[in-house]
Design a protein around this motif. Structure first.
Motif, PDB file in Angstrom:
ATOM      1  N   ASN A 291       5.082 -11.812  -4.807  1.00  0.00           N
ATOM      2  CA  ASN A 291       6.180 -12.368  -4.015  1.00  0.00           C
ATOM      3  C   ASN A 291       7.266 -11.316  -3.779  1.00  0.00           C
ATOM      4  OD1 ASN A 291       8.340 -13.775  -2.956  1.00  0.00           O
ATOM      5  ND2 ASN A 291       8.431 -15.300  -4.574  1.00  0.00           N
ATOM      6  N   ILE A 292       7.559 -11.042  -2.492  1.00  0.00           N
ATOM      7  CA  ILE A 292       8.656 -10.129  -2.143  1.00  0.00           C
ATOM      8  C   ILE A 292       9.584 -10.784  -1.118  1.00  0.00           C
ATOM      9  CG2 ILE A 292       7.463  -7.972  -2.716  1.00  0.00           C
ATOM     10  CD1 ILE A 292       6.898  -7.677   0.324  1.00  0.00           C
ATOM     11  N   GLU A 293       9.735 -12.084  -1.209  1.00  0.00           N
ATOM     12  CA  GLU A 293      10.594 -12.813  -0.274  1.00  0.00           C
ATOM     13  C   GLU A 293      12.015 -12.262  -0.274  1.00  0.00           C
ATOM     14  OE1 GLU A 293      11.129 -15.072   2.773  1.00  0.00           O
ATOM     15  OE2 GLU A 293       9.240 -15.389   1.688  1.00  0.00           O
ATOM     16  N   HIS A 294      12.458 -11.761  -1.416  1.00  0.00           N
ATOM     17  CA  HIS A 294      13.814 -11.222  -1.527  1.00  0.00           C
ATOM     18  C   HIS A 294      13.994  -9.925  -0.734  1.00  0.00           C
ATOM     19  CE1 HIS A 294      11.240  -9.435  -4.576  1.00  0.00           C
ATOM     20  NE2 HIS A 294      12.066  -8.409  -4.658  1.00  0.00           N
ATOM     21  N   MET A 295      12.899  -9.341  -0.220  1.00  0.00           N
ATOM     22  CA  MET A 295      12.985  -8.096   0.540  1.00  0.00           C
ATOM     23  C   MET A 295      12.921  -8.321   2.048  1.00  0.00           C
ATOM     24  SD  MET A 295      10.650  -5.489  -1.729  1.00  0.00           S
ATOM     25  CE  MET A 295      11.270  -4.096  -0.782  1.00  0.00           C
ATOM     26  N   ARG A 296      12.863  -9.563   2.477  1.00  0.00           N
ATOM     27  CA  ARG A 296      12.678  -9.862   3.893  1.00  0.00           C
ATOM     28  C   ARG A 296      13.748  -9.201   4.770  1.00  0.00           C
ATOM     29  NH1 ARG A 296       9.777 -13.652   6.725  1.00  0.00           N
ATOM     30  NH2 ARG A 296       9.083 -14.673   4.803  1.00  0.00           N
ATOM     31  N   GLY A 297      14.967  -9.148   4.290  1.00  0.00           N
ATOM     32  CA  GLY A 297      16.053  -8.617   5.103  1.00  0.00           C
ATOM     33  C   GLY A 297      16.100  -7.109   5.218  1.00  0.00           C
ATOM     34  N   VAL A 298      15.237  -6.399   4.487  1.00  0.00           N
ATOM     35  CA  VAL A 298      15.328  -4.934   4.496  1.00  0.00           C
ATOM     36  C   VAL A 298      14.062  -4.245   4.998  1.00  0.00           C
ATOM     37  CG1 VAL A 298      17.021  -4.920   2.629  1.00  0.00           C
ATOM     38  CG2 VAL A 298      14.584  -4.765   2.076  1.00  0.00           C
ATOM     39  N   ILE A 299      13.046  -4.998   5.376  1.00  0.00           N
ATOM     40  CA  ILE A 299      11.793  -4.356   5.802  1.00  0.00           C
ATOM     41  C   ILE A 299      11.565  -4.441   7.307  1.00  0.00           C
ATOM     42  CG2 ILE A 299      10.678  -4.675   3.563  1.00  0.00           C
ATOM     43  CD1 ILE A 299       9.143  -7.022   4.753  1.00  0.00           C
ATOM     44  N   GLY A 300      12.558  -4.944   8.044  1.00  0.00           N
ATOM     45  CA  GLY A 300      12.435  -4.958   9.495  1.00  0.00           C
ATOM     46  C   GLY A 300      11.607  -6.127  10.007  1.00  0.00           C
ATOM     47  N   GLU A 301      11.201  -6.011  11.271  1.00  0.00           N
ATOM     48  CA  GLU A 301      10.440  -7.067  11.925  1.00  0.00           C
ATOM     49  C   GLU A 301       8.943  -6.865  11.722  1.00  0.00           C
ATOM     50  OE1 GLU A 301      11.647  -9.725  13.457  1.00  0.00           O
ATOM     51  OE2 GLU A 301      13.713  -9.111  13.030  1.00  0.00           O
ATOM     52  N   GLY A 302       8.245  -7.948  11.510  1.00  0.00           N
ATOM     53  CA  GLY A 302       6.800  -7.887  11.387  1.00  0.00           C
ATOM     54  C   GLY A 302       6.113  -8.043  12.737  1.00  0.00           C
ATOM     55  N   VAL A 303       4.793  -7.978  12.712  1.00  0.00           N
ATOM     56  CA  VAL A 303       3.971  -8.111  13.914  1.00  0.00           C
ATOM     57  C   VAL A 303       3.025  -9.288  13.719  1.00  0.00           C
ATOM     58  CG1 VAL A 303       2.231  -7.015  15.373  1.00  0.00           C
ATOM     59  CG2 VAL A 303       4.076  -5.635  14.386  1.00  0.00           C
ATOM     60  N   ASN A 304       3.012 -10.206  14.663  1.00  0.00           N
ATOM     61  CA  ASN A 304       2.101 -11.342  14.581  1.00  0.00           C
ATOM     62  C   ASN A 304       0.682 -10.913  14.948  1.00  0.00           C
ATOM     63  OD1 ASN A 304       4.366 -12.799  14.001  1.00  0.00           O
ATOM     64  ND2 ASN A 304       4.184 -14.221  15.714  1.00  0.00           N
ATOM     65  N   MET A 305      -0.266 -11.290  14.122  1.00  0.00           N
ATOM     66  CA  MET A 305      -1.660 -10.986  14.411  1.00  0.00           C
ATOM     67  C   MET A 305      -2.145 -11.831  15.585  1.00  0.00           C
ATOM     68  SD  MET A 305      -3.270 -10.683  10.545  1.00  0.00           S
ATOM     69  CE  MET A 305      -4.941 -10.825  11.189  1.00  0.00           C
ATOM     70  N   LYS A 306      -2.910 -11.216  16.465  1.00  0.00           N
ATOM     71  CA  LYS A 306      -3.480 -11.912  17.610  1.00  0.00           C
ATOM     72  C   LYS A 306      -4.934 -12.280  17.335  1.00  0.00           C
ATOM     73  CE  LYS A 306       0.300 -11.773  19.875  1.00  0.00           C
ATOM     74  NZ  LYS A 306       1.080 -13.036  20.033  1.00  0.00           N
ATOM     75  N   ALA A 307      -5.397 -13.263  18.059  1.00  0.00           N
ATOM     76  CA  ALA A 307      -6.743 -13.779  17.838  1.00  0.00           C
ATOM     77  C   ALA A 307      -7.799 -12.705  18.078  1.00  0.00           C
ATOM     78  CB  ALA A 307      -6.995 -14.974  18.757  1.00  0.00           C
ATOM     79  N   ASN A 308      -8.807 -12.709  17.216  1.00  0.00           N
ATOM     80  CA  ASN A 308      -9.994 -11.854  17.371  1.00  0.00           C
ATOM     81  C   ASN A 308      -9.676 -10.362  17.332  1.00  0.00           C
ATOM     82  OD1 ASN A 308     -11.491 -14.290  17.795  1.00  0.00           O
ATOM     83  ND2 ASN A 308     -10.803 -14.281  19.928  1.00  0.00           N
ATOM     84  N   LYS A 309      -8.587 -10.004  16.669  1.00  0.00           N
ATOM     85  CA  LYS A 309      -8.226  -8.610  16.446  1.00  0.00           C
ATOM     86  C   LYS A 309      -8.332  -8.311  14.954  1.00  0.00           C
ATOM     87  CE  LYS A 309      -7.007  -7.682  20.729  1.00  0.00           C
ATOM     88  NZ  LYS A 309      -7.751  -6.707  21.575  1.00  0.00           N
TER      89      LYS A 309
ATOM     90  N   LEU B  44       6.504 -14.442   2.174  1.00  0.00           N
ATOM     91  CA  LEU B  44       6.325 -12.995   2.254  1.00  0.00           C
ATOM     92  C   LEU B  44       5.814 -12.459   0.920  1.00  0.00           C
ATOM     93  CD1 LEU B  44       6.767 -10.484   4.053  1.00  0.00           C
ATOM     94  CD2 LEU B  44       9.064 -10.320   3.074  1.00  0.00           C
ATOM     95  N   HIS B  45       4.710 -11.720   0.968  1.00  0.00           N
ATOM     96  CA  HIS B  45       4.124 -11.210  -0.275  1.00  0.00           C
ATOM     97  C   HIS B  45       3.239 -10.007   0.008  1.00  0.00           C
ATOM     98  CE1 HIS B  45       0.989 -13.863   1.341  1.00  0.00           C
ATOM     99  NE2 HIS B  45       0.105 -13.149   0.645  1.00  0.00           N
ATOM    100  N   ILE B  46       2.873  -9.319  -1.060  1.00  0.00           N
ATOM    101  CA  ILE B  46       1.826  -8.308  -1.026  1.00  0.00           C
ATOM    102  C   ILE B  46       0.721  -8.788  -1.963  1.00  0.00           C
ATOM    103  CG2 ILE B  46       3.402  -6.421  -0.469  1.00  0.00           C
ATOM    104  CD1 ILE B  46       3.300  -5.569  -3.401  1.00  0.00           C
ATOM    105  N   GLU B  47      -0.448  -8.182  -1.878  1.00  0.00           N
ATOM    106  CA  GLU B  47      -1.564  -8.654  -2.696  1.00  0.00           C
ATOM    107  C   GLU B  47      -1.543  -8.094  -4.112  1.00  0.00           C
ATOM    108  OE1 GLU B  47      -3.439 -11.039  -2.008  1.00  0.00           O
ATOM    109  OE2 GLU B  47      -2.915 -11.282   0.098  1.00  0.00           O
ATOM    110  N   SER B  48      -0.907  -6.948  -4.311  1.00  0.00           N
ATOM    111  CA  SER B  48      -0.807  -6.383  -5.656  1.00  0.00           C
ATOM    112  C   SER B  48       0.481  -6.856  -6.310  1.00  0.00           C
ATOM    113  CB  SER B  48      -0.820  -4.852  -5.602  1.00  0.00           C
ATOM    114  OG  SER B  48      -0.613  -4.317  -6.893  1.00  0.00           O
ATOM    115  N   PRO B  49       0.404  -7.690  -7.357  1.00  0.00           N
ATOM    116  CA  PRO B  49       1.627  -8.184  -7.988  1.00  0.00           C
ATOM    117  C   PRO B  49       2.453  -7.107  -8.662  1.00  0.00           C
ATOM    118  CG  PRO B  49      -0.236  -9.570  -8.538  1.00  0.00           C
ATOM    119  CD  PRO B  49      -0.785  -8.340  -7.902  1.00  0.00           C
TER     120      PRO B  49
END
Length: 213
Positions: free
Chosen positions: A136-154, A57-62
């Motif tokens: 790296n924001i792996e330590h925030m995984r438990g507080v940001i809720g559920e993510g959404v899986n990207m689907k093909a060709n979207k 889990l990460h963002i692009e801006s460090p």
């Protein structure tokens, strides 16, 4: 307006077939017309259980790293912008001719395979206080809720403060990954990127060191 025919004239030969996708991105992000963007095209066979891109889990801006003697990072990893991104009614001309919300800056992503990347519908606003090395924001995984899986060709749009991660593939296959980072870039890493063969240079700081060291 940019059309894919005009874009083909600006792109290196190996990237020309992606011109129609880039044109779609620019129609939603009109302030980027005439600016330098940063294109990632990763095409490779990926084994089952492996990830093609960076896992975790990460963002692009460090952002800003904490003052921790056990964390080593180059100075250019601090306060680092990698595409920026804003959206909504605060943007001039925020609706296009189809009633869709225009965006400002940010990152566009797409893949030809389902469930190989997950994104979160949120933004880490004060990321300089919570981000570790390379976003790296792996330590925030438990507080940001559920993510959404990207689907093909979207086509997905995120900011450089939007949490996301590459996922292990449930089956082997040839994966195509597309990413367009818009012009708001603090630095360009020479070791990890290819120069544009038609001569366009990045109008930002060029870093020659390895960003993963």
């Amino acid at each position: 307006m940019y059309t894919h025919h005009k874009l083909e004239e600006m792109l290196p030969p190996e990237c020309k077939r992606y011109a129609p996708i880039i044109a779609v991105c620019l129609r939603r992000c009109r302030k980027e017309w005439g600016k330098v963007g940063y294109l990632t095209i990763h095409e490779s066979y990926v084994q089952e259980g492996a990830t093609q891109r960076r896992p975790g889990l990460h963002i692009e801006s460090p952002g800003n790293l904490p003052d921790d003697p056990f964390i080593e990072a180059h100075a250019y990893h601090r306060f680092y912008c990698w595409g920026g991104g804003n959206f909504g009614t605060g943007i001039d001309g925020h609706l296009d001719q189809f009633g869709k919300v225009n965006v400002e800056g940010g990152i566009f992503m797409a893949s030809n395979m389902d469930d190989t990347c997950r994104v979160w519908d949120c933004m880490i606003s004060e990321h300089w206080d919570v981000t570790f090395a390379l976003g790296n924001i792996e330590h925030m995984r438990g507080v940001i809720g559920e993510g959404v899986n990207m689907k093909a060709n979207k086509l997905f749009w995120i900011t450089d403060r939007t949490p996301h991660e590459s996922l292990k593939q449930s089956k082997p296959g040839f994966r195509q990954f597309f990413r367009l980072v818009t012009s708001e870039l603090s630095a360009w890493y020479q070791q990890h990127n290819m120069e544009n063969s038609v001569g366009t240079k990045p109008p930002c700081d060029i870093i020659y060191e390895n960003k993963f060291v």
